[in-house]
Design a protein around this motif. Structure first.
Motif, PDB file in Angstrom:
ATOM      1  N   ASP A 161       0.828  -1.204   0.000  1.00  0.00           N
ATOM      2  CA  ASP A 161       0.000   0.000   0.000  1.00  0.00           C
ATOM      3  C   ASP A 161       0.868   1.261   0.000  1.00  0.00           C
ATOM      4  O   ASP A 161       0.523   2.262  -0.639  1.00  0.00           O
ATOM      5  CB  ASP A 161      -0.923   0.011   1.224  1.00  0.00           C
ATOM      6  N   TYR A 212       0.886   4.102  -2.764  1.00  0.00           N
ATOM      7  CA  TYR A 212       0.681   5.509  -2.422  1.00  0.00           C
ATOM      8  C   TYR A 212       1.736   6.379  -3.112  1.00  0.00           C
ATOM      9  O   TYR A 212       1.418   7.431  -3.678  1.00  0.00           O
ATOM     10  CB  TYR A 212       0.767   5.690  -0.909  1.00  0.00           C
ATOM     11  N   VAL A 269      -9.311   4.416   3.900  1.00  0.00           N
ATOM     12  CA  VAL A 269      -8.181   3.515   3.669  1.00  0.00           C
ATOM     13  C   VAL A 269      -8.310   2.271   4.546  1.00  0.00           C
ATOM     14  O   VAL A 269      -8.083   1.142   4.099  1.00  0.00           O
ATOM     15  CB  VAL A 269      -6.850   4.232   3.973  1.00  0.00           C
ATOM     16  N   ALA A 280      -6.669   1.378  -3.143  1.00  0.00           N
ATOM     17  CA  ALA A 280      -6.749   2.365  -2.058  1.00  0.00           C
ATOM     18  C   ALA A 280      -5.442   3.131  -1.908  1.00  0.00           C
ATOM     19  O   ALA A 280      -5.439   4.351  -1.727  1.00  0.00           O
ATOM     20  CB  ALA A 280      -7.108   1.672  -0.748  1.00  0.00           C
ATOM     21  N   ALA A 297      -5.103   7.091  -2.749  1.00  0.00           N
ATOM     22  CA  ALA A 297      -4.775   8.000  -1.654  1.00  0.00           C
ATOM     23  C   ALA A 297      -3.599   8.896  -2.030  1.00  0.00           C
ATOM     24  O   ALA A 297      -3.563  10.076  -1.674  1.00  0.00           O
ATOM     25  CB  ALA A 297      -4.445   7.203  -0.387  1.00  0.00           C
ATOM     26  N   PHE A 309      -2.422   8.501   6.113  1.00  0.00           N
ATOM     27  CA  PHE A 309      -2.470   7.281   5.308  1.00  0.00           C
ATOM     28  C   PHE A 309      -1.708   6.151   6.000  1.00  0.00           C
ATOM     29  O   PHE A 309      -2.179   5.008   6.037  1.00  0.00           O
ATOM     30  CB  PHE A 309      -1.864   7.544   3.925  1.00  0.00           C
ATOM     31  N   ASN A 365      -3.195   2.678   7.047  1.00  0.00           N
ATOM     32  CA  ASN A 365      -2.592   1.569   6.311  1.00  0.00           C
ATOM     33  C   ASN A 365      -2.068   0.503   7.266  1.00  0.00           C
ATOM     34  O   ASN A 365      -2.329  -0.696   7.092  1.00  0.00           O
ATOM     35  CB  ASN A 365      -1.453   2.111   5.435  1.00  0.00           C
TER      36      ASN A 365
END
Length: 215
Positions: free
Chosen positions: A68, A72, A114, A127, A131, A141, A145
């Motif tokens: 993730d 991002y 998220v 996601a 984000a 985040f 996360n």
């Protein structure tokens, strides 16, 4: 060689690595069956003394969090053009309507979008990149996360592993009847958790859709 004997020859480190890599790539934005791999590995751990469920859960969580985070970073760097390219390839998931609703959800609910996205298959895939594109503050985040990754990956591992252990014990006593009962209990538990998370995400999207976007 019997299938169970073959499974027991698989090095534990290979299982840990496979789970971490697949979940990481899925979280990065590549559509892979991360949840299926995790569930299969947790069941394998229940009948394989060499696979530690704690390490398995940790590797799954690490893969989810790292994937993730990379997603991002890619979304942050790629920006809107990235969404446009993805919309051309996956219009059902990254169309203008979906992106607009997701943007309002992220702006209104922020880190909760998220967090709950981790429990929904499609949201789990984009996601992170979304984000980043929407420039969510990284510290927010990161908190969502990490929490989402640990709760989802660790929770799934714990539930499935427990079901596997119980199923194996019941199978010895009550044959396949015990196995079916244990599996049904585990599936029901997972469905309840996933359903609640999905409803929460839908409520957030529905509520945010009624809020006019800022000029």
């Amino acid at each position: 060689m019997h299938i169970q004997e073959w499974l027991e020859t698989i090095p534990a480190v290979s299982v840990y690595a496979l789970v971490g890599v697949v979940i990481g790539l899925e979280s990065l934005g590549i559509p892979l069956p991360g949840e299926i791999v995790l569930v299969s590995a947790a069941l394998l751990a229940a009948g394989h003394d060499g696979i530690n469920p704690w390490i398995l859960g940790a590797c799954a969580s690490a893969g989810a969090i790292l994937g993730d985070s990379i997603g991002y970073a890619i979304g942050r760097k790629g920006g809107r053009p990235l969404l446009a390219r993805m919309g051309g390839k996956f219009p059902k998931h990254f169309g203008k309507v979906q992106i607009a609703m997701a943007e309002r959800s992220f702006q209104k609910w922020g880190m909760w979008a998220v967090f709950f996205g981790r429990f929904v298959a499609l949201l789990r895939i984009f996601a992170g990149p979304l984000a980043g594109v929407l420039h969510m503050p990284y510290w927010k985040f990161l908190i969502a996360n990490v929490l989402g990754g640990i709760v989802w990956a660790g929770g799934t591992t714990a539930v499935i592993y427990s079901v596997g252990v119980v199923a194996e014990a019941w199978l010895k006593r009550f044959s396949y009847l015990g196995l079916v009962a244990a599996v049904l209990i585990g599936i029901t538990s997972m469905l309840i958790v996933k359903n609640r998370a999905k409803k929460a995400a839908e409520r957030m999207s529905a509520t945010s859709a009624t809020v006019p976007a800022a000029d």
